[in-house]
Design an enzyme around this catalytic site. Structure first.
Site, PDB file in Angstrom:
ATOM      1  N   LYS A  71      -5.660   5.708  -7.286  1.00 22.15           N
ATOM      2  CA  LYS A  71      -5.049   4.823  -7.762  1.00 22.15           C
ATOM      3  C   LYS A  71      -6.452   3.364  -7.630  1.00 22.15           C
ATOM      4  O   LYS A  71      -6.043   2.656  -8.411  1.00 22.15           O
ATOM      5  CB  LYS A  71      -4.129   4.393  -6.882  1.00 22.15           C
ATOM      6  CG  LYS A  71      -2.483   5.375  -6.869  1.00 22.15           C
ATOM      7  CD  LYS A  71      -1.228   4.834  -5.585  1.00 22.15           C
ATOM      8  CE  LYS A  71      -0.056   5.208  -6.318  1.00 22.15           C
ATOM      9  NZ  LYS A  71       0.882   4.740  -5.082  1.00 22.15           N
ATOM     10  N   ASP A 112       4.233  -0.632  -7.393  1.00 25.22           N
ATOM     11  CA  ASP A 112       4.526  -0.430  -6.637  1.00 25.22           C
ATOM     12  C   ASP A 112       5.019  -1.492  -5.644  1.00 25.22           C
ATOM     13  O   ASP A 112       6.095  -1.110  -5.412  1.00 25.22           O
ATOM     14  CB  ASP A 112       3.572  -0.580  -6.032  1.00 25.22           C
ATOM     15  CG  ASP A 112       3.364   1.721  -6.267  1.00 25.22           C
ATOM     16  OD1 ASP A 112       3.723   2.231  -6.199  1.00 25.22           O
ATOM     17  OD2 ASP A 112       2.033   1.838  -5.556  1.00 25.22           O
TER      18      ASP A 112
HETATM   19  P1  NAP Z   1      -2.269   6.337   3.193  1.00 32.61           P
HETATM   20  O1  NAP Z   1      -3.165   4.789   2.062  1.00 32.61           O
HETATM   21  O2  NAP Z   1      -2.644   7.010   3.588  1.00 32.61           O
HETATM   22  O3  NAP Z   1      -2.065   4.439   4.270  1.00 32.61           O
HETATM   23  C1  NAP Z   1      -1.502   5.614   5.279  1.00 32.61           C
HETATM   24  C2  NAP Z   1      -1.989   4.255   6.718  1.00 32.61           C
HETATM   25  O4  NAP Z   1      -0.885   4.815   7.778  1.00 32.61           O
HETATM   26  C3  NAP Z   1      -3.370   4.298   7.126  1.00 32.61           C
HETATM   27  O5  NAP Z   1      -3.110   2.474   7.882  1.00 32.61           O
HETATM   28  C4  NAP Z   1      -3.110   4.706   8.488  1.00 32.61           C
HETATM   29  O6  NAP Z   1      -4.302   4.297   9.229  1.00 32.61           O
HETATM   30  C5  NAP Z   1      -2.241   4.805   9.128  1.00 32.61           C
HETATM   31  N1  NAP Z   1      -1.994   5.807   9.649  1.00 32.61           N
HETATM   32  C6  NAP Z   1      -1.518   6.382   9.456  1.00 32.61           C
HETATM   33  N2  NAP Z   1      -0.870   8.010  10.222  1.00 32.61           N
HETATM   34  C7  NAP Z   1      -0.747   6.808  11.582  1.00 32.61           C
HETATM   35  C8  NAP Z   1      -0.091   6.851  12.420  1.00 32.61           C
HETATM   36  N3  NAP Z   1       0.275   8.262  13.163  1.00 32.61           N
HETATM   37  N4  NAP Z   1       0.166   6.316  13.820  1.00 32.61           N
HETATM   38  C9  NAP Z   1      -0.614   4.827  13.075  1.00 32.61           C
HETATM   39  N5  NAP Z   1      -0.995   4.253  11.505  1.00 32.61           N
HETATM   40  C10 NAP Z   1      -0.900   5.785  10.900  1.00 32.61           C
HETATM   41  O7  NAP Z   1      -0.713   6.102   2.566  1.00 32.61           O
HETATM   42  P2  NAP Z   1       0.490   5.444   2.379  1.00 32.61           P
HETATM   43  O8  NAP Z   1       0.061   5.397   0.625  1.00 32.61           O
HETATM   44  O9  NAP Z   1      -0.429   4.176   2.172  1.00 32.61           O
HETATM   45  O10 NAP Z   1       1.397   5.882   2.009  1.00 32.61           O
HETATM   46  C11 NAP Z   1       2.087   5.431   3.686  1.00 32.61           C
HETATM   47  C12 NAP Z   1       3.486   5.505   3.406  1.00 32.61           C
HETATM   48  O11 NAP Z   1       3.681   4.737   2.482  1.00 32.61           O
HETATM   49  C13 NAP Z   1       3.917   7.156   3.781  1.00 32.61           C
HETATM   50  O12 NAP Z   1       4.767   7.870   3.464  1.00 32.61           O
HETATM   51  C14 NAP Z   1       4.165   7.429   2.653  1.00 32.61           C
HETATM   52  O13 NAP Z   1       5.081   8.279   1.586  1.00 32.61           O
HETATM   53  C15 NAP Z   1       5.246   6.245   1.563  1.00 32.61           C
HETATM   54  N6  NAP Z   1       4.845   5.163   0.079  1.00 32.61           N
HETATM   55  C16 NAP Z   1       6.776   5.816  -0.160  1.00 32.61           C
HETATM   56  C17 NAP Z   1       6.493   4.895  -1.364  1.00 32.61           C
HETATM   57  C18 NAP Z   1       7.481   3.952  -1.851  1.00 32.61           C
HETATM   58  O14 NAP Z   1       7.884   3.853  -3.326  1.00 32.61           O
HETATM   59  N7  NAP Z   1       8.484   3.838  -1.009  1.00 32.61           N
HETATM   60  C19 NAP Z   1       5.264   4.128  -2.459  1.00 32.61           C
HETATM   61  C20 NAP Z   1       3.839   4.874  -1.115  1.00 32.61           C
HETATM   62  C21 NAP Z   1       3.999   5.017  -0.104  1.00 32.61           C
HETATM   63  P3  NAP Z   1      -5.980   5.180   9.771  1.00 32.61           P
HETATM   64  O15 NAP Z   1      -6.637   4.782   8.394  1.00 32.61           O
HETATM   65  O16 NAP Z   1      -5.606   4.526  11.041  1.00 32.61           O
HETATM   66  O17 NAP Z   1      -5.383   6.378   9.552  1.00 32.61           O
END
Ligand code: NAP
Length: 292
Positions: A71, A112
């Protein structure tokens, strides 16, 4: 469906892509609107991304979705990006336009944050002047913070376990209208901040399938009943965090709704037609249920 000589060709580029529900959702939308088109998912390696994007244009594709991990890296490969995608630093939708001579131009958009805001709007959650919490600091959190700033929230607190990413969000989006603040993603801080917030957005993978028994909220601690809890995790559709919110009497907004609404915005950009939201929601829900 009426077959045309010029079907609408759409793709999803990412790595991996096999888990995505976008093909099910977009194909259902095309069919419901009786549009002759196809949406295919394509796994692309980082070294091939530029060729893949240019290839879409050469092959006559109308557009694409871009998913993880491209992205951000895709931005310099495009002919132009929308103001929002530029400000967010992330693109999730490509529109491929052609001029009279058939020359293609590839435009990057981001839907998004629009999906995020549309889901909250549909739930009747007012944001202007509010205090919101965003747990996480990755791509989804960035889109949420951007959306909250656009909706003129008064204060957004980003709770993260690693400060670096969260500090970058604050630096990138520093604005005079919305106060951005950082806190640690720990139970104590989360519960204390929630007392004075109207919205909690969960944007980490905690509770995502198969770890469905995990939650950022501590067990046996009620949430404020006037809180709205928006769990961006959509697989499963009903997360542990959502169940904790329901038991506390808090309002819930589903991550599935954001997924559907961002897809609907992309569909509109490609087709210039209203998206069949209900059809897309049902298709996305079925695809998620099949997987979990
Ligand atoms: P990402 O870019 O990988 O970011 C994940 C974030 O969560 C990072 O800040 C990470 O911190 C933190 N994290 C990961 N594991 C953790 C834990 N066990 N405890 C606390 N913090 C943790 O992922 P993303 O794209 O933002 O997606 C995050 C979630 O949103 C996913 O479940 C995804 O499926 C969902 N999502 C949903 C939509 C929707 O349309 N509903 C769209 C996008 C994403 P660190 O840097 O410390 O690892």
């Amino acid at each position: 469906m009426t077959r045309s000589a010029n079907p609408l060709l759409l793709a999803l580029l990412g790595s991996p892509v096999s888990h995505s529900v976008s093909p099910a959702m977009q194909c259902a939308a095309l069919e419901a609107k009786d549009l002759d088109g196809i949406y295919v998912s394509v796994q692309v390696g980082a070294a091939d991304l530029q060729s893949a994007v240019r290839g879409l244009a050469v092959l006559g594709f109308r557009g694409a979705n871009i998913t993880l991990p491209y992205k951000e890296t895709i931005l310099p490969m495009l002919d132009s990006v929308s103001d929002d995608a530029g400000a967010l630093g992330a693109v999730n939708t490509l529109v491929i336009d052609r001029d009279g001579a058939g020359q293609a131009r590839i435009l990057g958009h981001n839907t998004d944050h629009l999906g995020f805001l549309a889901a909250l709007d549909q739930a009747g959650c007012p944001l202007r002047g509010s205090k919101a919490l965003v747990a996480g600091a990755g791509g989804a959190a960035r889109a949420a913070v951007f959306g909250l700033i656009r909706a003129r929230a008064a204060e957004v607190v980003i709770l993260a376990r690693r400060p670096t990413q969260a500090e970058k969000i604050v630096r990138d989006f520093a604005t005079s209208d919305t106060r951005l603040r950082l806190s640690r993603l720990e139970s104590r801080e989360l519960m204390a901040e929630s007392e004075t917030a109207s919205l909690l957005v969960h944007a980490t993978p905690t509770g995502m399938w198969p770890d469905i028994h995990d939650s950022i909220w501590p067990d046996a601690c009620p949430m404020p009943a006037d809180l709205t809890v928006f769990d961006l995790v959509y697989s499963p559709a009903d997360t542990k965090l959502s169940r904790q919110a329901r038991v506390s009497g808090a309002r819930i907004v589903s991550g599935l709704e954001m997924l559907v609404r961002q897809g609907a915005h992309s569909f509109r950009l490609w087709t210039h037609e209203e998206a069949p939201i209900e059809v897309m929601r049902n298709a996305a829900r079925s695809a998620i249920e099949e997987r979990t």
